[in-house]
Each structure stands twice: as C-alpha cells, then as structure tokens.
Design a protein around this motif. Sequence first.
Motif, PDB file in Angstrom:
ATOM      1  N   MET A  35      -9.340  -2.838   0.408  1.00 16.93           N
ATOM      2  CA  MET A  35      -8.904  -1.287   0.663  1.00 16.93           C
ATOM      3  C   MET A  35     -10.116  -0.345  -0.159  1.00 16.93           C
ATOM      4  O   MET A  35     -10.878  -0.857  -1.045  1.00 16.93           O
ATOM      5  N   SER A  36     -10.194   0.884   0.134  1.00 15.56           N
ATOM      6  CA  SER A  36     -11.036   1.867  -0.434  1.00 15.56           C
ATOM      7  C   SER A  36     -10.398   3.239  -0.785  1.00 15.56           C
ATOM      8  O   SER A  36      -9.445   3.689  -0.274  1.00 15.56           O
ATOM      9  N   TRP A  37     -10.852   3.405  -2.029  1.00 19.06           N
ATOM     10  CA  TRP A  37     -10.374   4.902  -2.508  1.00 19.06           C
ATOM     11  C   TRP A  37     -11.295   5.991  -2.862  1.00 19.06           C
ATOM     12  O   TRP A  37     -12.388   5.413  -3.114  1.00 19.06           O
ATOM     13  N   LEU A  78      -1.852  10.396  -3.000  1.00 17.97           N
ATOM     14  CA  LEU A  78      -2.996  11.529  -3.082  1.00 17.97           C
ATOM     15  C   LEU A  78      -2.524  12.788  -3.992  1.00 17.97           C
ATOM     16  O   LEU A  78      -1.424  13.055  -3.947  1.00 17.97           O
ATOM     17  N   ILE A 130     -14.119   3.615  -4.818  1.00 14.31           N
ATOM     18  CA  ILE A 130     -13.755   2.439  -5.324  1.00 14.31           C
ATOM     19  C   ILE A 130     -13.313   1.444  -4.218  1.00 14.31           C
ATOM     20  O   ILE A 130     -12.294   1.850  -3.555  1.00 14.31           O
ATOM     21  N   THR A 166     -11.509  -0.909   4.381  1.00 13.75           N
ATOM     22  CA  THR A 166     -13.119  -0.338   4.033  1.00 13.75           C
ATOM     23  C   THR A 166     -13.750  -0.113   5.220  1.00 13.75           C
ATOM     24  O   THR A 166     -13.838  -1.163   5.974  1.00 13.75           O
ATOM     25  N   PHE A 217       0.795  -1.327  -0.062  1.00 13.93           N
ATOM     26  CA  PHE A 217       0.014   0.160  -0.098  1.00 13.93           C
ATOM     27  C   PHE A 217       0.947   1.308  -0.043  1.00 13.93           C
ATOM     28  O   PHE A 217       0.437   2.451  -0.530  1.00 13.93           O
ATOM     29  N   LEU A 219     -15.238   6.584   5.394  1.00 10.01           N
ATOM     30  CA  LEU A 219     -15.542   7.095   4.014  1.00 10.01           C
ATOM     31  C   LEU A 219     -16.532   8.285   3.983  1.00 10.01           C
ATOM     32  O   LEU A 219     -16.343   9.302   3.495  1.00 10.01           O
ATOM     33  N   TYR A 257      -8.574  10.353  -1.461  1.00 11.68           N
ATOM     34  CA  TYR A 257      -8.470   9.664  -0.055  1.00 11.68           C
ATOM     35  C   TYR A 257      -8.173   8.252  -0.448  1.00 11.68           C
ATOM     36  O   TYR A 257      -8.437   7.560  -1.222  1.00 11.68           O
ATOM     37  N   LYS A 258      -7.420   7.570   0.574  1.00 10.49           N
ATOM     38  CA  LYS A 258      -7.142   6.165   0.133  1.00 10.49           C
ATOM     39  C   LYS A 258      -6.845   5.547   1.605  1.00 10.49           C
ATOM     40  O   LYS A 258      -6.400   6.240   2.652  1.00 10.49           O
ATOM     41  N   SER A 259      -7.479   4.335   1.531  1.00  5.76           N
ATOM     42  CA  SER A 259      -7.602   3.598   2.918  1.00  5.76           C
ATOM     43  C   SER A 259      -7.300   2.226   2.807  1.00  5.76           C
ATOM     44  O   SER A 259      -7.691   1.559   2.046  1.00  5.76           O
ATOM     45  N   ASP A 260      -6.244   1.668   3.687  1.00  4.55           N
ATOM     46  CA  ASP A 260      -6.118   0.083   3.424  1.00  4.55           C
ATOM     47  C   ASP A 260      -6.871  -0.632   4.096  1.00  4.55           C
ATOM     48  O   ASP A 260      -6.919  -2.177   3.853  1.00  4.55           O
TER      49      ASP A 260
END
Lengths: 69, 154
Positions: free
Chosen positions: B74-76, A32, A63, B91, A26, B96, B86-89
């Motif tokens: 994960m979620s973006w 970002l 997503i 969900t 990751f 969110l 935003y990115k998260s390892d």
Amino acid sequence: MSDQDLLRAYNYASFTRENVLPWLNFTAAPPLGETAPDFPLWRLDGTPTCLKSVWSRHAYTIIEFGSVT
Amino acid sequence: MNALAERFAPRDVGSYFVYTHEAHPGENYPHHTSWEQKLRHARDLRDKLGVSRTILVDSLDGACHRAYGSMPNMSWIFNRRGVPVYKSDWTDAASLENALLYFLDVLARRRAGERLAPFRVQRLDYRNHDRDAFYRGLERAGRKAVEEFKTAGL
C-alpha cells in the motif's frame, strides 16, 4: 495473543488464506484528514527514527509499504 | 516509484519505503525470525532490487504496518502535519503522481490567497496488471512462494 504468538502470526511462514487474510484490514486504517498515529521505525543501519520525523520534513511525503517478496 | 520520487523531490515531496513482513515467504526470503534477518532483507531491497528511496524498517511485530491496514504493497501520502491526504491499498506510480499534482496545486492555490476547505472523496483507480512481472517477483522469493500463491487462490 502473546508477543511471541503475534510475532509468529504476523511473520507467517507460508502464504495461505488462513495466515494472510486476517491481517488485511485496510478499511480500519487511519482515516484521511485526521492526524495519523506515529510509530518508531529504523534505518538500514539500525538507528531509530519515526514516522513523524519523516513526514514533518516535507510538504508531502509518500510512504510505500512492502518487502522483497 | 524511484523515478517518481526523483521527479517530485525538488517540489518538497519526500518518498520513503517502509519494510514490512515477507508477504510471500520462500526459500530465498523466508519469514522473519530475527531483527537482523529483517534488516538484511531490507538491505537487499536497496542493494539487489535497486530501491533508491530511503528504506525504513518496521518493528519485527509490524506495529506500524498493522496499524495502517497491513496491505502488502500500500501507499500513503501525508502532509507536513502528519495528516494522511491519500491512501491506496496498492502502490501505483501514476495514481500517486495524479494525487501529488493535485495536492501541490492546493498549496499553490492557498499561497495565491484562495480559502480552501477539505472534503473526502473516494475513487477507484486502475493499475497495470502484469501477471508475468508478479510471478517473477514470486520466483525471486523462491519456488515455495509461487506454489503457495497458486494454491491459496487469492
């Protein structure tokens, strides 16, 4: 790694440290604030689309990545 | 996550699920060996697990998933120009939602004439750790998935 080796390694048959940990990366994911890479994706009927065509439709797009398991 | 998607859809927020590899392959959902099998598993996510968001399927070699870090769930969040905001390892719907409310407010502030410049922030969010639910998910894959998870010690 050959294409066949990649397919086998990514679609590992067993959940083991050796099979799983090398893929978890990751920290090297796109940053970002910079345009992210586009990739082809497919709908459930098999027709093609791509990430770009998804995110360009909305002010913001969530997503979630995952699977049944 | 379905509820979050429905709640924010009227505010021009899209919500999609990208199908990856089987993180915990088991007797019921073994590792993918064909494209048709991967599509079948992805359809089960809709038909048996009730994911109502649009499901899109990554290539069999996981090109998209791998490029974005290969985390299992994960979620973006992307803006319309394809910039991840935003990115998260992992969900988590609450995380969110918190982010979406902030970013939608950014749009409103810009429409109101504020001049805003982006900056990067890191934050540690917290999710419910429901071990029973996690094991129920493993059992859905099959007994093999449960045993392998216990053995791996991850």
